[in-house]
Design an enzyme around this catalytic site. Structure first.
Site, PDB file in Angstrom:
ATOM      1  N   ASP A 153       0.811  -1.208   0.000  1.00  0.00           N
ATOM      2  CA  ASP A 153       0.000   0.000   0.000  1.00  0.00           C
ATOM      3  C   ASP A 153       0.855   1.272   0.000  1.00  0.00           C
ATOM      4  O   ASP A 153       0.665   2.162  -0.833  1.00  0.00           O
ATOM      5  CB  ASP A 153      -0.917  -0.022   1.231  1.00  0.00           C
ATOM      6  CG  ASP A 153      -1.664   1.273   1.421  1.00  0.00           C
ATOM      7  OD1 ASP A 153      -2.766   1.403   0.874  1.00  0.00           O
ATOM      8  OD2 ASP A 153      -1.145   2.171   2.113  1.00  0.00           O
ATOM      9  N   ALA A 181      -4.451   2.814  -0.735  1.00  0.00           N
ATOM     10  CA  ALA A 181      -4.208   2.112  -1.996  1.00  0.00           C
ATOM     11  C   ALA A 181      -4.836   0.725  -1.978  1.00  0.00           C
ATOM     12  O   ALA A 181      -5.414   0.277  -2.970  1.00  0.00           O
ATOM     13  CB  ALA A 181      -2.706   2.012  -2.267  1.00  0.00           C
ATOM     14  N   ASP A 182      -4.731   0.034  -0.862  1.00  0.00           N
ATOM     15  CA  ASP A 182      -5.363  -1.280  -0.734  1.00  0.00           C
ATOM     16  C   ASP A 182      -6.877  -1.177  -0.821  1.00  0.00           C
ATOM     17  O   ASP A 182      -7.535  -1.947  -1.527  1.00  0.00           O
ATOM     18  CB  ASP A 182      -4.980  -1.921   0.603  1.00  0.00           C
ATOM     19  CG  ASP A 182      -3.626  -2.593   0.565  1.00  0.00           C
ATOM     20  OD1 ASP A 182      -3.197  -3.018  -0.521  1.00  0.00           O
ATOM     21  OD2 ASP A 182      -2.984  -2.700   1.630  1.00  0.00           O
ATOM     22  N   LEU A 183      -7.441  -0.240  -0.072  1.00  0.00           N
ATOM     23  CA  LEU A 183      -8.898  -0.109  -0.039  1.00  0.00           C
ATOM     24  C   LEU A 183      -9.441   0.347  -1.389  1.00  0.00           C
ATOM     25  O   LEU A 183     -10.491  -0.129  -1.841  1.00  0.00           O
ATOM     26  CB  LEU A 183      -9.306   0.864   1.063  1.00  0.00           C
ATOM     27  CG  LEU A 183      -8.999   0.378   2.483  1.00  0.00           C
ATOM     28  CD1 LEU A 183      -9.209   1.493   3.500  1.00  0.00           C
ATOM     29  CD2 LEU A 183      -9.864  -0.829   2.827  1.00  0.00           C
ATOM     30  N   GLY A 186      -9.488  -2.580  -3.677  1.00  0.00           N
ATOM     31  CA  GLY A 186     -10.630  -3.430  -3.373  1.00  0.00           C
ATOM     32  C   GLY A 186     -11.922  -2.889  -3.963  1.00  0.00           C
ATOM     33  O   GLY A 186     -12.746  -3.640  -4.499  1.00  0.00           O
TER      34      GLY A 186
END
Length: 409
Positions: A153, A181-183, A186
């Site tokens: 991330d 960045a991860d969220l 997703g």
């Protein structure tokens, strides 16, 4: 193998927009689990495949804990069932392949090429299940010179330029307070999956959804990148402020901080009247937003001096009554108990087998004809292994054999 003979049964009876959709979740940590939890909240049946030893990495990412469960794992894994097997074991891998051959959606976030080496790549699955929507999340995507680099991330935030515009003007670049960045990846993955499912209704064929952390952050640059393209000027950091709207930022008060969003000249007139700065309303330096942007350094100290005379709570009441967008900067505990958050049902609770009553943030998606629902707590590691294998037609003797050699939990 005939995919029709391995179609999973609708093990869970529930309502929801995605009810009847079978999702095989090969992902772990945050980006993939956040996507699959979103699908699960909307009614999909999500089977979470975990390593038979430690399970999802986040099962060990503590403290903080709630009893014997990490808060991190509890945050993104509700409404799922856990199948804990060794994917390097040929028999277990074959069983997971069978699940994939009958699934509507497969989600993975290994490094590019890893799923294929396990016999669970898109081409292998699609050959037996042409209708599968297969989603891959990685740091840099399935193509390009960086495709095999590990994805994190913070690295995506750094490379994308996001960190360069986050932080105070005179301070260093900083990452988001959450794993943005991860969220974001997703969320983009969920959008891609739903789009591919919609197209499958027309064509009968699934497809490969390829999402990267870096791409997702580049997409989020939106008006920041557009401003750069228009002017050639590299964007600066503005802290809580907005590069093209003034005043639009956090201000200190006599007690606490407050966020004010004067988004147009009409609101400017309301704002100056409400806070006792009427003499600035028609000042040529500040009368229009474009001039306020040019003269931000002259204007902001005048606003700060006035706002320092009263508390954040008092100014919130004054500005709200005047119709000026305003919000006290809450701490997390204050935010989670805000009356609007409570009224919208954004905090939910569910009983967990070992952690007791678990409070989680609910889905923000509200559907008039059947919204999300929290049906089951985040699963224990391998909680549903026997149930899932039995429903696939694996007999007790075979399950016992898999367990005996340590290939399942």
């Amino acid at each position: 193998m005939d995919a029709s003979t391995t179609q999973p049964s609708p093990w869970l009876e529930h309502d929801g927009a995605l009810s009847g959709l079978c999702v095989l979740d090969l992902s772990r940590i945050l980006s993939g689990p956040f996507s699959t939890m979103t699908l699960a909240d909307l009614g999909a049946d999500v089977i979470k495949v975990e390593d038979h030893r430690g399970g999802d990495d986040t099962r060990a990412w503590g403290p903080p804990y709630q009893e014997d469960q990490t808060a991190y794992f509890l945050s993104v894994n509700r409404n799922k069932r856990s199948l804990a097997v060794d994917l390097k074991d040929p028999e277990c891998r074959e069983l997971v392949q069978r699940l994939a051959y009958g699934a509507d959606v497969v989600v993975e976030n290994f490094r590019p090429g890893t799923a294929a080496r396990l016999g669970l790549g898109y081409e292998e699955i699609a050959a037996a299940n042409p209708g599968v929507v297969y989603a891959s999340i990685s740091g840099y995507g399935q193509t390009g010179p960086f495709r095999e680099e590990p994805g994190y991330d913070a690295i995506a935030q750094a490379l994308s330029g996001m960190m360069s515009v986050t932080g105070e003007t005179d301070g260093p670049p900083v990452r988001f307070g959450v794993s943005g960045a991860d969220l974001a990846a997703g969320m983009w993955t969920t959008i891609g999956i739903l789009a591919a499912l919609h197209e499958r209704k027309r064509t009968g064929h699934g497809q490969w959804v390829d999402v990267s952390l870096l791409d997702g952050q580049i997409a989020w640059l939106t008006y920041i990148s557009s401003g750069y393209f228009a002017t050639g000027r590299v964007p600066d950091r503005y802290g809580s402020a907005h590069p093209t709207i003034v005043p639009y930022q956090a201000f200190p008060t006599a007690e606490g901080h407050i966020m004010i969003a004067v988004g147009n000249d009409r609101l400017w007139r309301r704002f100056t009247a409400a806070v006792g700065l009427g003499s600035l309303t028609d000042d040529p330096r500040f009368a229009t937003n474009s001039e306020r942007v040019r003269h931000r350094d002259d204007l902001l100290p005048l606003i700060e001096k006035m706002l320092a005379e009263r508390t954040a709570a008092e100014w919130s009441q004054v500005l709200s009554k005047a119709g000026v967008p305003v919000g006290r900067i809450n701490t997390v505990d204050q935010a989670l108990t805000h009356p609007q958050v409570v009224a919208r049902g954004m905090i939910t609770e569910i009983e967990h087998a070992t952690a007791g009553t678990v409070h989680t943030v609910a889905s923000p998606v509200k559907l008039s004809a059947g919204s999300h629902q929290v049906r089951t707590a985040p699963p224990l590691h391998g909680e549903h292994t026997d149930d899932i294998l039995t429903a696939m037609g694996v007999d007790d003797v075979r399950i016992a054999g898999i367990r005996a050699r340590g290939a399942a939990r």
